[in-house]
Design an enzyme around this catalytic site. Structure first.
Site, short mmCIF file in Angstrom:
data_model
loop_
_atom_site.label_atom_id
_atom_site.label_comp_id
_atom_site.label_asym_id
_atom_site.label_seq_id
_atom_site.Cartn_x
_atom_site.Cartn_y
_atom_site.Cartn_z
N GLU A 84 5.47 -3.39 1.21
CA GLU A 84 5.78 -2.66 0.04
C GLU A 84 5.10 -1.37 0.00
O GLU A 84 3.71 -1.27 0.09
CB GLU A 84 5.33 -3.46 -1.14
N GLY B 216 0.82 -1.25 0.24
CA GLY B 216 -0.21 0.04 -0.01
C GLY B 216 0.90 1.33 -0.13
O GLY B 216 2.11 1.26 -0.60
N SER B 217 0.36 2.37 0.67
CA SER B 217 0.95 3.73 0.80
C SER B 217 1.84 3.58 1.53
O SER B 217 2.18 3.07 2.63
CB SER B 217 -0.02 4.62 0.93
N CYS C 219 2.30 -0.73 -9.42
CA CYS C 219 3.26 -0.56 -8.20
C CYS C 219 4.75 -0.42 -9.09
O CYS C 219 5.91 0.24 -8.58
CB CYS C 219 3.51 -1.54 -7.31
#
Length: 511
Positions: A245, A221-222, A282
């Protein structure tokens, strides 16, 4: 922690579709984790474990139509993309089943006593054991491959670890369907359904990482959300591994010779990579170094034509859309930034792709253009025009960690002539996967794959894709001078499980 309704939302309209569940309370999170913890022993049998993974793949494939319909309604990613993603997810489950059957992931090492060594060596036998319950935090942009049935879940189950998944709010209905399939697969093999738990809600995610029976966590995610959970994992009375990640710019360097040789090919390829999936990968190339001069101009012209013809698309949710629109506007307003194709809002529910250009020298100076060195999620990239290799080197030295880094060379440079080796040396410390003459979108599920990189790309040195992802959920244990009758079967001299192992320094194949 107050419970609230969880709704499925259509990103194409922004309207709620159906109530799916309610947000889990702290007590419900506790119950899910305790049930998963109690199910650990049921996963101890490797043969049963691998059969479970294969059945899960088969049942997911059998529920394809229902899963894809639900995922498309919640993500707008489209049936073609989702069909491929589900196939990849099933392949990944079967690949981990093969790894479990082979047994090499246990890393069995046996050293027999040797009194002649200095110092003397006692009988030592080492292998790896599962950590325990794994908390999995689903990603927004991959409702299958990085969510409930995805790589974190598959690798954790393969390691022998039950999972409790925190569903992503963008696809709660899809998450419920996928979890039900995995539980059905478990039941078919006599395993407790609690080997796969599912909870909803922001508060549930916080409670999950703090739970004392959770032994590790995987997150995609962020940077903001991942860092908060990472800090919470580290602040526990007993810290746990947090494999997150978080974000990646994925720089691309195009040499002048490469641009002169194939500007149109590179420009077209870049347009495809940055707009693929509406720029929500991503590994999307977010910063591209292109030379100043006629070759670079032709590359930018090709990129302009290709991106101009790309259709507007729907992002995963309206929050992501709003952040994209605001982010590209803020970047475009910086001095010396041009917009050959202006990215931003399309209709009320879509965004239009585009790209920005900026002199690389602007990025080499600290501070004033640092925003361009941060990931912007969506169909946009930044093209930094450079005059010399020194400009590129200076900017690369300022970049944070990335999942990927890419170099485009001419045919002559690919033969070892020119600065290709030097640039590769500069790119390698920045990323977990380094490409030459390709594009980073598309992450093959193979044993040699590495999907990770220096922070903030990931919070650990591990990969979340490929066979070695299983290593995140295990720890080594060594038994010393332990009687044979008390040893785990994996470590006995007669090797009753037929495992590959290293004995007294020599690799042994299965009997």
């Amino acid at each position: 922690m107050a419970a609230a309704q969880v709704w499925s939302v259509d990103p194409r309209t922004g309207k709620q579709r159906e109530q799916v569940a309610v947000e889990a309370t702290a007590e419900e999170v506790d119950a899910a984790v305790r049930s998963a913890h109690a199910a650990r022993a049921a996963l101890a049998d490797r043969t049963l474990r691998s059969a479970f993974l294969r059945t899960a793949a088969a049942l997911l494939d059998g529920a394809r139509d229902q899963l894809i319909e639900a995922a498309d309604a919640e993500t707008a990613l489209g049936p073609v993309r989702l069909t491929g993603e589900l196939a990849r997810t099933c392949f990944q489950l079967r690949a981990f089943a093969d790894i479990v059957d082979e047994g090499a992931f246990l890393d069995v090492i046996i050293d027999h006593p040797d009194d002649s060594a200095t110092p003397p060596i006692p009988d030592l036998r080492r292998y790896k054991v599962p950590l325990g319950v794994v908390a999995v935090y689903s990603a927004s942009n991959f409702p299958f491959a990085f969510s409930v049935p995805g790589g974190d879940t598959a690798s954790a189950l393969a390691a022998g670890c039950p999972v409790v998944v925190k569903a992503h709010p963008d696809h709660p209905a899809t998450s419920e369907l996928a979890a039900a399939v995995l539980r059905r697969a478990a039941a078919e093999h006599g395993l407790p359904e609690a080997v796969v738990g599912l909870v909803h809600g922001f508060g549930a995610g916080v409670e999950l990482v703090k739970h004392p029976l959770v032994a590790a966590a995987g997150f995609t995610g962020s940077v903001r959300g991942g860092r908060a959970l990472f800090d919470a994992a580290a602040a526990r009375p007993v810290p746990i591994p947090f494999h997150g990640e978080l974000g990646s710019l994925n720089p691309v360097v195009i040499t002048e010779a490469a641009a002169a040789e194939r500007a149109e090919e590179i420009g077209t390829g870049l347009a495809g990579a940055m707009t693929l999936g509406v720029g929500q990968f991503c590994v999307k190339p977010g910063l591209v170094f292109a030379p100043v001069g006629p070759a670079g101009d032709q590359l930018v012209k090709t990129l302009t034509d290709a991106v101009s013809s790309a259709a507007a698309g729907v992002l995963l949710d309206h929050r992501i859309r709003d952040n994209f629109v605001a982010g590209v506007a803020e970047r475009a307003a910086l001095p010396d930034v041009d917009t050959p194709v202006t990215p931003g809002a399309g209709s009320a529910h879509t965004v239009s792709p585009g790209f920005l250009t900026v002199p690389a020298a602007r990025l080499a100076a600290d501070g004033d253009h640092d925003l361009l060195l941060e990931e912007c999620f969506g169909p946009v990239t930044v093209v930094a025009r450079y005059d010399s290799h020194d400009d590129v080197s200076t900017v690369l030295s300022r970049l944070p960690g990335n999942l990927t880094a890419t170099l485009h060379l001419s045919g002559d440079e690919a033969e070892g002539n020119g600065d290709g080796a030097t640039i590769l040396t500069e790119l390698t410390p920045l990323a977990g996967r380094v490409l030459v003459n390709g594009w980073p979108t598309g992450v093959a599920v193979t044993p040699a794959q590495h999907h990770g990189g220096p922070y903030p790309a990931t919070t650990s040195t591990s990969t979340s894709v490929g066979g070695t992802a299983i290593e995140r959920w295990m720890r080594p244990v060594t038994y010393q001078t332990t009687p044979e009758a008390l040893l785990p079967p994996e470590l006995r001299d007669d090797n009753p499980l037929g495992l590959p192992r290293r004995v007294d320094g020599r690799r042994e194949n299965c009997p």
